[in-house]
Design a protein around this motif. Structure first.
Motif, mmCIF file in Angstrom:
data_model
loop_
_atom_site.group_PDB
_atom_site.id
_atom_site.type_symbol
_atom_site.label_atom_id
_atom_site.label_comp_id
_atom_site.label_asym_id
_atom_site.label_seq_id
_atom_site.Cartn_x
_atom_site.Cartn_y
_atom_site.Cartn_z
ATOM 1 N N ALA A 22 1.035 -1.286 -0.167
ATOM 2 C CA ALA A 22 -0.029 -0.050 -0.023
ATOM 3 C C ALA A 22 0.802 1.245 0.037
ATOM 4 O O ALA A 22 1.818 1.411 0.752
ATOM 5 C CB ALA A 22 -1.007 -0.112 1.085
ATOM 6 N N GLY A 23 0.449 2.149 -0.809
ATOM 7 C CA GLY A 23 1.183 3.511 -0.995
ATOM 8 C C GLY A 23 2.517 3.433 -1.512
ATOM 9 O O GLY A 23 3.097 4.514 -1.536
ATOM 10 N N GLN A 24 2.935 2.249 -2.100
ATOM 11 C CA GLN A 24 4.331 2.231 -2.568
ATOM 12 C C GLN A 24 4.366 1.399 -4.122
ATOM 13 O O GLN A 24 4.920 1.863 -4.895
ATOM 14 C CB GLN A 24 5.174 1.139 -1.748
ATOM 15 C CG GLN A 24 5.218 1.745 -0.166
ATOM 16 C CD GLN A 24 6.094 0.661 0.517
ATOM 17 O OE1 GLN A 24 7.041 -0.030 0.015
ATOM 18 N NE2 GLN A 24 6.085 0.850 1.851
ATOM 19 N N THR A 25 3.557 0.449 -4.220
ATOM 20 C CA THR A 25 3.688 -0.339 -5.458
ATOM 21 C C THR A 25 2.774 0.297 -6.536
ATOM 22 O O THR A 25 1.610 0.661 -6.237
ATOM 23 C CB THR A 25 3.242 -1.518 -5.522
ATOM 24 O OG1 THR A 25 3.907 -2.275 -4.246
ATOM 25 C CG2 THR A 25 3.636 -2.569 -6.698
ATOM 26 N N GLU A 26 3.156 0.715 -7.604
ATOM 27 C CA GLU A 26 2.483 1.379 -8.898
ATOM 28 C C GLU A 26 1.858 0.019 -9.571
ATOM 29 O O GLU A 26 2.447 -0.448 -9.913
ATOM 30 C CB GLU A 26 3.543 2.242 -9.657
ATOM 31 C CG GLU A 26 2.756 2.862 -10.946
ATOM 32 C CD GLU A 26 3.780 3.731 -11.711
ATOM 33 O OE1 GLU A 26 3.758 3.694 -12.997
ATOM 34 O OE2 GLU A 26 4.695 4.461 -11.002
ATOM 35 N N LEU A 27 0.780 0.378 -9.968
ATOM 36 C CA LEU A 27 -0.272 -0.509 -10.539
ATOM 37 C C LEU A 27 -0.450 -0.291 -12.002
ATOM 38 O O LEU A 27 -0.602 -1.120 -12.799
ATOM 39 C CB LEU A 27 -1.507 -0.690 -9.885
ATOM 40 C CG LEU A 27 -1.447 -1.058 -8.417
ATOM 41 C CD1 LEU A 27 -2.866 -1.384 -7.707
ATOM 42 C CD2 LEU A 27 -0.730 -2.302 -8.398
ATOM 43 N N ALA A 28 -0.492 1.048 -12.074
ATOM 44 C CA ALA A 28 -0.713 1.543 -13.614
ATOM 45 C C ALA A 28 -0.020 2.896 -13.820
ATOM 46 O O ALA A 28 0.129 3.514 -13.164
ATOM 47 C CB ALA A 28 -2.237 1.365 -14.149
ATOM 48 N N ASP A 29 0.333 3.061 -15.249
ATOM 49 C CA ASP A 29 1.072 4.267 -15.503
ATOM 50 C C ASP A 29 -0.087 5.192 -15.836
ATOM 51 O O ASP A 29 -1.075 5.016 -16.610
ATOM 52 C CB ASP A 29 2.250 4.154 -16.387
ATOM 53 C CG ASP A 29 3.282 3.230 -15.915
ATOM 54 O OD1 ASP A 29 3.481 3.583 -14.694
ATOM 55 O OD2 ASP A 29 4.025 2.726 -16.764
ATOM 56 N N ALA A 30 0.248 6.657 -15.474
ATOM 57 C CA ALA A 30 -0.524 7.807 -16.114
ATOM 58 C C ALA A 30 -0.383 8.044 -17.581
ATOM 59 O O ALA A 30 0.615 7.911 -17.885
ATOM 60 C CB ALA A 30 -0.366 8.765 -15.258
ATOM 61 N N GLY A 31 -1.454 8.281 -18.143
ATOM 62 C CA GLY A 31 -1.301 8.587 -19.534
ATOM 63 C C GLY A 31 -1.326 7.358 -20.427
ATOM 64 O O GLY A 31 -1.121 7.618 -21.742
ATOM 65 N N GLU A 32 -1.368 6.181 -20.003
ATOM 66 C CA GLU A 32 -1.313 4.933 -20.633
ATOM 67 C C GLU A 32 -2.718 4.270 -20.590
ATOM 68 O O GLU A 32 -3.104 3.912 -19.701
ATOM 69 C CB GLU A 32 -0.195 4.058 -20.348
ATOM 70 C CG GLU A 32 1.411 4.602 -20.277
ATOM 71 C CD GLU A 32 1.682 4.624 -21.869
ATOM 72 O OE1 GLU A 32 1.348 4.074 -22.610
ATOM 73 O OE2 GLU A 32 2.654 5.333 -22.144
ATOM 74 N N PRO A 33 -3.204 3.771 -21.940
ATOM 75 C CA PRO A 33 -4.446 3.018 -21.999
ATOM 76 C C PRO A 33 -4.013 1.802 -21.168
ATOM 77 O O PRO A 33 -3.172 1.078 -21.140
ATOM 78 C CB PRO A 33 -4.690 2.737 -23.229
ATOM 79 C CG PRO A 33 -4.125 3.783 -23.913
ATOM 80 C CD PRO A 33 -2.887 4.196 -23.375
ATOM 81 N N LEU A 34 -5.176 1.217 -20.220
ATOM 82 C CA LEU A 34 -5.063 0.142 -19.362
ATOM 83 C C LEU A 34 -4.985 -1.032 -20.199
ATOM 84 O O LEU A 34 -5.976 -1.268 -21.300
ATOM 85 C CB LEU A 34 -6.053 0.149 -18.400
ATOM 86 C CG LEU A 34 -6.103 0.988 -17.040
ATOM 87 C CD1 LEU A 34 -7.261 1.013 -16.200
ATOM 88 C CD2 LEU A 34 -4.544 1.263 -16.603
ATOM 89 N N ASN A 35 -4.077 -1.893 -20.174
ATOM 90 C CA ASN A 35 -4.380 -3.250 -20.751
ATOM 91 C C ASN A 35 -4.799 -4.129 -20.024
ATOM 92 O O ASN A 35 -5.404 -4.006 -18.794
ATOM 93 C CB ASN A 35 -2.855 -3.694 -21.163
ATOM 94 C CG ASN A 35 -1.737 -3.752 -20.116
ATOM 95 O OD1 ASN A 35 -2.010 -4.315 -19.128
ATOM 96 N ND2 ASN A 35 -0.613 -3.491 -20.477
ATOM 97 N N ALA A 36 -4.962 -5.528 -20.691
ATOM 98 C CA ALA A 36 -5.627 -6.521 -19.855
ATOM 99 C C ALA A 36 -5.051 -7.107 -18.573
ATOM 100 O O ALA A 36 -5.623 -7.366 -17.434
ATOM 101 C CB ALA A 36 -5.830 -7.839 -20.700
ATOM 102 N N ASP A 37 -3.611 -7.019 -18.782
ATOM 103 C CA ASP A 37 -2.954 -7.554 -17.333
ATOM 104 C C ASP A 37 -3.258 -6.301 -16.248
ATOM 105 O O ASP A 37 -3.294 -6.500 -15.149
ATOM 106 C CB ASP A 37 -1.620 -7.846 -17.639
ATOM 107 C CG ASP A 37 -1.173 -8.975 -18.687
ATOM 108 O OD1 ASP A 37 -2.061 -9.796 -18.726
ATOM 109 O OD2 ASP A 37 -0.261 -8.935 -19.219
ATOM 110 N N GLU A 38 -2.988 -5.108 -16.459
ATOM 111 C CA GLU A 38 -3.190 -4.091 -15.630
ATOM 112 C C GLU A 38 -4.354 -4.116 -15.239
ATOM 113 O O GLU A 38 -4.772 -3.761 -13.722
ATOM 114 C CB GLU A 38 -2.780 -2.691 -16.256
ATOM 115 C CG GLU A 38 -1.346 -2.697 -16.442
ATOM 116 C CD GLU A 38 -1.030 -1.054 -17.403
ATOM 117 O OE1 GLU A 38 0.199 -0.808 -17.304
ATOM 118 O OE2 GLU A 38 -1.966 -0.843 -17.881
#
Length: 796
Positions: A309-325
């Protein structure tokens, strides 16, 4: 004198003073509390159903495939997610090592043994090589063509066919029944062939071990692990040679020459070896092997990856979400939802309940104080309104999943229905509340709200009057275009296509905040826009064949259904023309002048016209009692004024009954019931009053006995029809219908209706009444315009 004192209660004493109570208190005491309780229960039940359908206590997953986050998405809770690639790799590795099942069938070896003995018996029957028959020579060739080698210790050269024939005759001569050969083969079968024979593996490396297999005879539970080397045919040559050599030495010890015994053993061994591929005994059992693979795969524990929590990045800003994300975000959302306690869930439920209460108050206040308060005062209308809104919001919530993303479809359908049933003004308010509710229930952002509002608003404003079957298709096409442009525009304004211009700061290396280009993001927006437009177009087009059901459910009529009813071939109109031609002609004239008057004030002219066609159908029962159908004989001359009044006013109720029997829509029935309101039947009232004055023994006449039962006009359309009906009938009495006389007649009748209170319940304003009067004067003047006399009409 009464000795009992009548004591009054405190409340009675206070009321005796005549002090007026507060309006709210007076309203509450006079109101029907049971009816209010029923309507409140309907509203609470509808709100509860909406909260349950939309799972208001549980936050919804807000991301979809292709969504472009404005900021980096960081984990909110510690959670673990299975690393499917590593887990799958471990399972594949375990499956590669699992021994698969092969079934051992012994019948082929019995066939091989019988064939061997048969060929040896043929050779035994020959006396010499020169006297061999063709069959004997062929059988001997199976052994003589091989290359048996004598032991190297003997140092002999390769044996000739004659030596081999001599050896066979010498060795097998002492075993005429070939019992010792049979014994040697059985020993070979119980030692080297006991686990079966396999030419090559019948399963792929991904299906199991290539080194060890599990062999069984009848039951897989009784299988044994066998090394492939022990059953593979290619490795059997030396084993067969060794086993047969030892068996022949043991069985023929001291009876024949050891070298000859060794030579015969080699020849038989080579014969057996060359034919083993034809007698493969092991068959692959795919069913049992698959079960073994599934069991070993299920036993492999998943490989977990930890997120903090509060550390791990799950998805990048400005990038369309793919199936894995997207899957990763779903896992995080599910874990975060589990951590939420009962208090949090109840607070969320209460917040949504408060939102619904606020929307109830907003829409209800508008309906009561501005629009049509009967929508909330009539329980049937209130129920239909709430069902429409709850269905639209609930269905939108459930079809908004990432698989369908079609939440626009139910809202578009509801927008068109609301515009048809309740009009544009109220429909705009209702659908705005629905769009807000759907956005909040779906946990979406402002851009999504703008898209929903654009679609619903455009559909509502464009619906209008439906006069053709292609109208809704036009509404859907225009709304789809508007919504598609809105989706792209809002996406650009919202920053989804943000890029960094090169050379913004000379000398500083440019690092783009996203690897996605403008065109990449724009393509995502265009795809979303096209999807939204397609849903709108399909929904609007699909509603066209359902319009009759909508009209029946909500008790309204579109212009399409009204146009079908205006056909002169309608059974009621045909019968009216036959039985009461004067009334039919009167109805046609009223329809003509009433439609123009209704259009002048913005009312539904088509509804008034069709209603005018049917407004006097009740006269068909006794057409001769109405002046327009009489031909010199007045039926009322033999009746009392009161009885004549009953006959006259009965046509209203009779007409309504006929309309219901022929399934005419309720608005037309209302026009039939209201087109006379509670007006006075003046002719017969005056006649009764005159007779009462002439006969002092008769009681005084009351006008209540000579009035139509009503109700008074409740809509503008009913008010217009009342005036048109009255002025058209009265205009027939004008001897010289000049424009001035027509105007005076219309003004006098309109003033009388207004003074009689006939327009008190329909909302007709003075301005609208003036427009109606002008229109009626204009229409009647056109009907009774002066004509030029032709020479043939001049007096002689």
């Amino acid at each position: 004198m009464n000795s009992q004192n009548k004591t009054r209660t405190r409340q009675q004493r206070i009321e005796s003073l005549g002090i007026p109570k507060p309006k709210f208190v007076q309203w509450w005491q006079d109101s029907d509390k049971a009816d209010w309780a029923a309507r409140i229960a309907i509203g609470v039940l509808a709100a509860t159903a909406l909260l349950v359908i939309c799972k208001a206590w549980e936050p919804r997953f807000a991301y979809r495939s292709g969504t472009i986050p404005m900021r980096d998405v960081i984990a909110r809770v510690n959670f673990e997610v299975e690393n499917k690639m590593q887990t799958e790799a471990m399972r594949l590795q375990k499956v590669r090592e699992v021994p698969v099942f092969y079934r051992n069938r012994t019948a082929p070896l019995e066939q091989l043994r019988a064939r061997l003995k048969n060929r040896l018996f043929v050779i035994q029957a020959s006396r010499s090589m020169q006297e061999m028959s063709d069959e004997e020579r062929k059988a001997f060739a199976e052994f003589s063509s091989l290359e048996p080698i004598t032991p190297e210790s003997a140092g002999e050269d390769r044996a000739s066919p004659a030596d081999r024939f001599k050896a066979i005759k010498a060795v097998l001569g002492g075993d005429p029944e070939l019992e010792k050969v049979d014994t040697a083969f059985r020993t070979l079968r119980t030692t080297e062939f006991k686990n079966g024979l396999l030419q090559s593996l019948k399963h792929e490396p991904e299906q199991g071990s290539q080194r060890v297999i599990r062999v069984y005879v009848t039951d897989p539970e009784d299988s044994v692990h066998v090394n492939l080397d022990d059953v593979q045919v290619a490795l059997m040559e030396q084993k067969i040679d060794k086993t047969l050599a030892e068996e022949f030495r043991r069985l023929f010890d001291g009876q024949v020459d050891p070298d000859q015994a060794r030579m015969v053993a080699q020849m038989i061994g080579e014969w057996i070896y060359t034919r083993l591929p034809e007698y493969e005994t092991l068959t692959y059992d795919d069913e049992a092997s698959e079960a073994a693979r599934a069991e070993i795969a299920a036993s492999v524990p998943p490989v977990m990856k930890k997120y903090y929590a509060g550390q791990t990045e799950l998805a990048d800003a400005g990038e369309p979400l793919n199936a894995d994300e997207l899957e990763l975000l779903r896992q995080e959302h599910a874990q975060w939802t589990k951590y939420r306690g009962l208090t949090d869930r109840l607070a969320r439920l209460a917040a949504y309940a408060g939102m619904i209460a606020a929307l109830y108050l907003l829409c209800g206040s508008y309906i009561v104080f501005v629009d049509d308060r009967s929508l909330v005062m009539d329980r049937s209308k209130l129920t239909r309104l709430l069902i429409l809104m709850i269905s639209a919001i609930g269905i939108s919530f459930w079809v908004a999943s990432d698989k369908y993303r079609s939440e626009l479809a139910p809202l578009v359908v509801a927008s068109i229905i609301a515009a048809i049933v309740y009009g544009r003004d109220l429909a705009l308010l209702l659908m705005s509340a629905a769009c807000i509710s759907v956005t909040l229930f779906l946990n979406e952002d402002l851009r999504h709200l703008v898209m929903l509002t654009a679609a619903c608003t455009s559909c509502t404003l464009l619906t209008g009057r439906i006069r053709s079957h292609s109208h809704l298709l036009f509404v859907g096409a225009v709304s789809a275009a508007v919504t598609a442009l809105t989706v792209v525009g809002v996406g650009i304004v919202g920053g989804e296509t943000m890029t960094v211009a090169p050379g913004a700061e000379p000398g500083v290396e440019e690092i783009a905040p996203t690897a996605t280009t403008f065109l990449d993001v724009l393509s995502v927006l265009v795809e979303e826009a096209l999807r939204s437009g397609a849903f709108i177009l399909v929904s609007a087009a699909a509603l066209t064949p359902l319009l009759p059901m909508v009209e029946k459910a909500f008790g309204v009529q579109t212009d399409l259904s009204l146009l079908s009813l205006s056909d002169a071939s309608h059974p009621l109109l045909r019968r009216l023309a036959q039985r009461a031609p004067g009334t039919y002609n009167h109805s046609i004239n009223v329809a003509s002048i009433a439609e123009a008057a209704a259009d002048a004030i913005g009312a539904n002219g088509l509804l008034v016209r069709v209603g005018a066609y049917f407004h006097d159908i009740g006269k068909m029962f006794k057409p001769e009692y109405f002046i327009e159908n009489q031909s010199g004989i007045n039926q009322h001359d033999s009746l009392q004024p009161a009885m004549s009044t009953l006959v006259i006013i009965a046509h209203v109720k009779d007409g309504a009954d006929l309309a219901r029997n022929h399934h005419l829509p309720q608005p037309l029935i209302d026009l039939i019931m209201q087109h006379h309101g509670t007006t006075l039947v003046e002719y017969f009232f005056n006649e009764a009053a005159k007779r009462s004055e002439e006969n002092p023994n008769e009681t005084q006449v009351s006008d209540k006995d000579f009035r139509y039962p009503g109700p008074k006009p409740q809509t503008l359309e009913a008010a217009v029809m009342m005036l048109a009906d009255a002025v058209e009938s009265a205009s027939r009495t004008l001897v010289d219908p000049t424009p001035a006389r027509i105007q005076n007649l219309v003004d006098r009748i309109a003033q009388k209706k207004m003074a009689d209170g006939q327009f008190d319940e329909c909302g007709l304003t003075f301005r609208q009444l003036n427009l109606v009067r002008k229109s009626l004067v204009k229409s009647l003047t056109a009907i009774y315009h002066a004509r030029v006399k032709y020479p043939s009409q001049q007096p002689a």
